[in-house]
Design an enzyme around this catalytic site. Structure first.
Site, short mmCIF file in Angstrom:
data_model
loop_
_atom_site.label_atom_id
_atom_site.label_comp_id
_atom_site.label_asym_id
_atom_site.label_seq_id
_atom_site.Cartn_x
_atom_site.Cartn_y
_atom_site.Cartn_z
N CYS A 101 20.72 -40.33 -4.59
CA CYS A 101 21.68 -40.69 -3.55
C CYS A 101 20.91 -41.15 -2.32
O CYS A 101 20.03 -40.43 -1.84
CB CYS A 101 22.56 -39.49 -3.22
SG CYS A 101 23.72 -39.80 -1.86
N CYS A 104 21.34 -38.55 0.63
CA CYS A 104 20.80 -37.18 0.66
C CYS A 104 19.72 -36.89 -0.39
O CYS A 104 19.30 -35.74 -0.52
CB CYS A 104 21.95 -36.18 0.49
SG CYS A 104 22.57 -36.11 -1.20
N CYS A 149 29.00 -38.24 -4.28
CA CYS A 149 27.90 -37.28 -4.38
C CYS A 149 28.41 -35.89 -3.98
O CYS A 149 29.01 -35.71 -2.93
CB CYS A 149 26.79 -37.75 -3.44
SG CYS A 149 25.48 -36.53 -3.23
N CYS A 152 26.46 -34.58 -0.46
CA CYS A 152 26.73 -35.12 0.89
C CYS A 152 28.11 -35.75 1.00
O CYS A 152 28.50 -36.18 2.08
CB CYS A 152 25.65 -36.11 1.30
SG CYS A 152 25.75 -37.70 0.45
N CYS A 172 30.31 -47.25 -12.46
CA CYS A 172 30.04 -48.52 -11.79
C CYS A 172 29.61 -48.19 -10.37
O CYS A 172 30.43 -47.80 -9.54
CB CYS A 172 31.32 -49.35 -11.81
SG CYS A 172 31.14 -50.98 -11.10
ZN LIG Z 1 24.36 -37.54 -1.47
#
Ligand SMILES: [Zn+2]
Length: 188
Positions: A101, A104, A149, A152, A172
């Site tokens: 990510c 984060c 995510c 975060c 996607c």
């Molecule tokens: Zn994250």
């Protein structure tokens, strides 16, 4: 077989073995293979790289996110925007490694979970387990499953049921919401 013929035969057999290995690597045949990809994701993580756990939440204010992200990253991750298809260099990323990510650093996918969907967005048929939460959005009238995510809360993309077997899933993902860490070093 003459020597020439047997040489040809062994060459062909060798090429076939390599091709078959590639096909197998790119296309897991069973859900057992998928479980193994999920279980062994850390084998794709570069040596010495420290990554956070899904259970360590990162909460920042909107202003703090604005400082940390550029405009395009902020639009996708914090405002559920969508990048222009074909715009992400990660579409062409084929090296072994881990996609984390961008907000984060939580590991989300490995290179072994990626496939070419032809949509212009980085696409994956499965994920590292336990890293996403989902919600239903109606932005395009028809309901779609949005995913974000778990650490975060950053929006990443939508998951569809038209992916390749055996999962049938297409995660996607906006490339701008990801950072790639190549396993063998080199430019991220
Ligand atoms: Zn994250």
């Amino acid at each position: 077989m003459t020597r020439r013929e047997s040489l040809k035969f062994f060459l062909a057999a060798g090429i076939w073995t390599v091709l078959k290995g590639r096909l197998n690597a790119a296309q897991p045949a069973s859900m057992k293979d998928i479980e193994n990809l999920q279980k062994n994701w850390k084998t794709l993580l570069a040596d010495g790289v420290k990554v956070p756990l899904p259970s360590e939440p990162l909460k920042l204010s909107k202003e703090e996110w604005r400082k940390r992200l550029d405009a395009a990253q902020f639009n996708v991750l914090r405002e559920e925007g969508t990048e222009r298809p074909g715009s992400s260099p990660l579409n062409a990323e084929k090296r072994p490694g881990v996609f984390v990510c961008l907000g984060c650093n939580l590991p989300l996918f490995t290179s072994e979970m990626k496939y070419e969907s032809g949509t212009g967005w980085p696409s994956f048929f499965t994920t590292i387990p336990g890293v996403f939460g989902t919600s239903t959005d109606y932005k395009l009238i028809l309901p779609r499953t949005e995913y974000h995510c778990i650490r975060c809360g950053g929006h990443h993309g939508h998951v569809f049921d038209d992916g390749p077997p055996p999962t049938g899933k297409r995660w996607c993902n906006n490339g701008v919401a990801l950072r790639f860490i190549p396993r063998d070093g080199g430019k991220a």
